[in-house]
Design a protein around this motif. Sequence first.
Motif, PDB file in Angstrom:
ATOM      1  N   UNK A  81       0.799  -1.212   0.000  1.00 13.81           N
ATOM      2  CA  UNK A  81       0.000   0.000   0.000  1.00 13.81           C
ATOM      3  C   UNK A  81       0.832   1.262   0.000  1.00 13.81           C
ATOM      4  N   UNK A  82       2.059   1.178   0.495  1.00 13.83           N
ATOM      5  CA  UNK A  82       2.949   2.336   0.452  1.00 13.83           C
ATOM      6  C   UNK A  82       3.287   2.690  -0.988  1.00 13.83           C
ATOM      7  N   UNK A  83       3.406   1.706  -1.836  1.00 15.30           N
ATOM      8  CA  UNK A  83       3.696   1.922  -3.254  1.00 15.30           C
ATOM      9  C   UNK A  83       2.450   2.384  -3.998  1.00 15.30           C
ATOM     10  N   UNK A  84       1.308   1.786  -3.675  1.00 17.25           N
ATOM     11  CA  UNK A  84       0.071   2.102  -4.389  1.00 17.25           C
ATOM     12  C   UNK A  84      -1.104   1.837  -3.442  1.00 17.25           C
ATOM     13  N   UNK A  85      -1.812   2.876  -3.011  1.00 21.38           N
ATOM     14  CA  UNK A  85      -2.939   2.693  -2.093  1.00 21.38           C
ATOM     15  C   UNK A  85      -4.025   1.768  -2.648  1.00 21.38           C
ATOM     16  N   UNK A  86      -4.130   1.683  -3.968  1.00 20.98           N
ATOM     17  CA  UNK A  86      -5.110   0.780  -4.579  1.00 20.98           C
ATOM     18  C   UNK A  86      -4.827  -0.668  -4.245  1.00 20.98           C
ATOM     19  N   UNK A  87      -3.565  -1.015  -4.151  1.00 18.67           N
ATOM     20  CA  UNK A  87      -3.193  -2.384  -3.801  1.00 18.67           C
ATOM     21  C   UNK A  87      -3.612  -2.686  -2.372  1.00 18.67           C
ATOM     22  N   UNK A  88      -3.418  -1.716  -1.494  1.00 14.01           N
ATOM     23  CA  UNK A  88      -3.824  -1.908  -0.101  1.00 14.01           C
ATOM     24  C   UNK A  88      -5.330  -2.151  -0.018  1.00 14.01           C
ATOM     25  N   UNK A  89      -6.111  -1.346  -0.740  1.00 21.50           N
ATOM     26  CA  UNK A  89      -7.565  -1.527  -0.738  1.00 21.50           C
ATOM     27  C   UNK A  89      -7.953  -2.893  -1.310  1.00 21.50           C
ATOM     28  N   UNK A  90      -7.293  -3.299  -2.387  1.00 22.29           N
ATOM     29  CA  UNK A  90      -7.609  -4.584  -3.019  1.00 22.29           C
ATOM     30  C   UNK A  90      -7.305  -5.743  -2.076  1.00 22.29           C
ATOM     31  N   UNK A  91      -6.141  -5.703  -1.443  1.00 22.02           N
ATOM     32  CA  UNK A  91      -5.771  -6.780  -0.521  1.00 22.02           C
ATOM     33  C   UNK A  91      -6.690  -6.794   0.701  1.00 22.02           C
ATOM     34  N   UNK A  92      -7.057  -5.623   1.181  1.00 22.32           N
ATOM     35  CA  UNK A  92      -7.955  -5.532   2.328  1.00 22.32           C
ATOM     36  C   UNK A  92      -9.321  -6.124   1.978  1.00 22.32           C
ATOM     37  N   UNK A  93      -9.849  -5.740   0.819  1.00 21.75           N
ATOM     38  CA  UNK A  93     -11.138  -6.283   0.395  1.00 21.75           C
ATOM     39  C   UNK A  93     -11.060  -7.806   0.272  1.00 21.75           C
ATOM     40  N   UNK A  94     -10.004  -8.285  -0.329  1.00 22.62           N
ATOM     41  CA  UNK A  94      -9.842  -9.731  -0.503  1.00 22.62           C
ATOM     42  C   UNK A  94      -9.848 -10.438   0.851  1.00 22.62           C
ATOM     43  N   UNK A 153      -1.660  -0.959 -10.058  1.00 20.09           N
ATOM     44  CA  UNK A 153      -2.179  -1.978  -9.152  1.00 20.09           C
ATOM     45  C   UNK A 153      -2.324  -3.303  -9.878  1.00 20.09           C
ATOM     46  N   UNK A 154      -2.713  -3.253 -11.157  1.00 23.20           N
ATOM     47  CA  UNK A 154      -2.862  -4.494 -11.930  1.00 23.20           C
ATOM     48  C   UNK A 154      -1.527  -5.211 -12.028  1.00 23.20           C
ATOM     49  N   UNK A 155      -0.458  -4.472 -12.349  1.00 19.98           N
ATOM     50  CA  UNK A 155       0.837  -5.129 -12.491  1.00 19.98           C
ATOM     51  C   UNK A 155       1.357  -5.632 -11.150  1.00 19.98           C
ATOM     52  N   UNK A 156       1.091  -4.894 -10.070  1.00 17.41           N
ATOM     53  CA  UNK A 156       1.532  -5.344  -8.757  1.00 17.41           C
ATOM     54  C   UNK A 156       0.780  -6.602  -8.347  1.00 17.41           C
ATOM     55  N   UNK A 157      -0.548  -6.588  -8.532  1.00 15.10           N
ATOM     56  CA  UNK A 157      -1.358  -7.738  -8.134  1.00 15.10           C
ATOM     57  C   UNK A 157      -1.060  -8.966  -8.984  1.00 15.10           C
TER      58      UNK A 157
END
Length: 137
Positions: free
Chosen positions: A16-29, A110-114
């Motif tokens: 999430x430090x790199x991309x807040x969208x990733x943090x939200x995606x992982x949290x939702x998951x 976020x797509x590439x990170x995920x």
Amino acid sequence: ATQDLYVRQMLETQQGEENPGVRLALYFERMSDSITDPYVILGDEALMEFFRVTYSLPAEIGNMDVDRQAKIVESKLDLEDLADPEKVRKLVQRFTIMYDLENSVNTASAVSIMSGGGGSAGISSDTLWALSQIRMS
């Protein structure tokens, strides 16, 4: 289970430090199996942001009557689908795309990170494998 949850939350924070969208995606998951009614989403700021972005809803949706918001959640999202890991995965993918579009992300998307792409900014295959082994109870 506690250790797995700790590792998962640390991953959310680090990515999430790199991309807040990733943090939200992982949290939702992580939280998806605990969502039993639309009010769970409405009562959690991060889940609501995930939902709003996923379905391209304006930020002003939060100004609406709560019962109307709940009806919108029910009309867009079949909560029973959240018990299906494959449907959750697809929802997370949709979110990451919509998040990147909404935020014009210039860093690693976020797509590439995920998906593990994006060079050093991505989640390694080892981390993804470790996550797949975590069983939430």
